[in-house]
Motif scaffolding. Structure first.
Motif: not given
Length: 286
Positions: A257-286
C-alpha cells in the motif's frame, strides 16, 4: 455421600489441570523488529542475542547470538541465562554456552549479513533444547522472548538494550505489536501461528496481517495470514484516505500500500472479511 461428591470434584479438577498443563501445541513464533543505526559512520558495530524463556524465567533456547572474542563481555544477560561458564558470550570449548539451533556469527558490521542494523526477523519452532539437539515441543502457556543488543557509536559511547516481550503459545493464533522500548529499537511485531490450524480454521477468522515497516516513508507491506476482502485507511479524524477491494480470484500473501502522497502522521489500516474487521495503527514518516 457429601464427602464422596467432594472427592469426585477434586478428581475432576485435577484431571482438567493435567490436560491444560500438558497441552503442547506445535507452531511457529516469529518476532520482527528494526534497530536503526544510532549514529554515523556506517561501520558502527553491533552484537546481540535473542533467546526464549518461560513465564517463570527458565531458559528455553537461544535463537540468535552474534559476538566475537573482542566483544565477548557485551552480552552478560544472555551469558548468564544460556549456561555459560563465565561472562564470556563466546561458545568456546568448556564455556558451555547453549546455542543449539541458533543463528550465530561474529560481531555484525555494515558489510556482514545480517547487517549490524536495520530490520531483523527471528523464528522459534516452539521446542526446547535436550542435550545438544533440538528437543521437544514445550507446554502451552506464556513465554518471553528476550533481546540483548550492545554497540558503540562513533563517539565511543556504549549503548545497550535488554528487553523482553511476552506472548501466549497455544492453539489460538496471536498477533502483537508491543510498544518499543527506545528510539534505537522499534517496529516490534510478534506472531504465534499454530500448525494445528487447518485452512478452514485460519480463513474463518477476522483478518490477521503483519504490516511493516512501521514507521514507513510511504510504502507499507502487508503479509496476509488469512482472507482479506478489502482494506481502508483512515486518518485520525476518521476520514477515508485510501480504499481497495481484493480480488478473491487473485490471491497473494503479500500486498503493498503506497501512502507516500499523504502527510506524516498516524493512520488506521482497517481490513475486512466476512467474519469481521481488524484495525492496525501505523506511522507514516517521510
Amino acid at each position: 455421600m457429601k464427602k464422596t461428591v467432594i472427592n469426585r470434584v477434586i478428581v475432576v479438577m485435577l484431571s482438567l489441570f493435567s490436560v491444560v498443563s500438558w497441552a503442547q501445541t506445535a507452531g511457529t513464533f516469529t518476532i520482527t523488529y528494526n534497530q536503526p543505526q544510532p549514529t554515523s559512520p556506517a561501520g558502527v558495530k553491533n552484537v546481540y542475542a535473542v533467546w526464549i524463556e518461560n513465564a517463570a524465567g527458565t531458559f528455553i533456547k537461544t535463537k540468535a547470538r552474534y559476538v566475537s572474542t573482542s566483544t565477548d563481555d557485551h552480552l552478560p544477560s544472555w551469558a548468564a541465562k544460556a549456561g555459560c561458564a563465565n561472562v564470556s558470550a563466546v561458545a568456546a570449548s568448556g564455556n558451555n554456552c547453549s546455542v543449539t539451533d541458533a543463528l550465530t556469527g561474529a560481531t555484525r558490521t555494515s558489510s556482514t549479513s545480517p547487517t549490524a542494523y536495520g530490520a531483523k526477523s527471528i523464528t522459534w519452532d516452539g521446542k526446547n533444547v535436550v542435550g545438544t539437539t533440538n528437543g521437544t515441543t514445550v507446554a502451552d502457556g506464556v513465554y518471553k522472548i528476550w533481546i540483548e543488543s550492545s554497540w558503540v557509536d562513533s563517539g565511543s559511547n556504549n549503548h545497550q538494550v535488554v528487553t523482553s516481550f511476552s506472548f501466549t503459545k497455544g492453539p489460538t493464533a496471536q498477533h502483537l505489536t508491543p510498544t518499543s522500548p527506545s528510539t534505537y529499537f522499534n517496529t516490534v511485531v510478534l506472531d504465534w501461528m499454530p500448525t494445528a490450524l487447518g485452512v478452514n480454521d485460519v480463513v474463518n477468522k477476522e483478518p490477521a496481517v503483519v504490516i511493516y515497516p512501521v514507521p514507513s516513508s510511504g510504502v507499507f507491506n502487508i503479509d496476509l495470514k488469512n482472507e482479506v476482502q478489502d482494506i481502508k485507511v483512515f486518518n485520525l479524524l476518521g476520514q477515508t484516505v485510501y480504499s481497495q477491494k481484493f480480488d478473491p480470484n487473485n490471491v497473494t500473501t503479500t500486498k503493498q500500500i503506497d501512502l507516500s502522497n499523504l502527510t506524516d502522521g498516524n493512520y488506521i489500516f482497517s481490513l475486512t472479511n466476512e467474519n469481521g474487521t481488524s484495525n492496525y495503527e501505523v506511522i507514516l514518516k517521510k
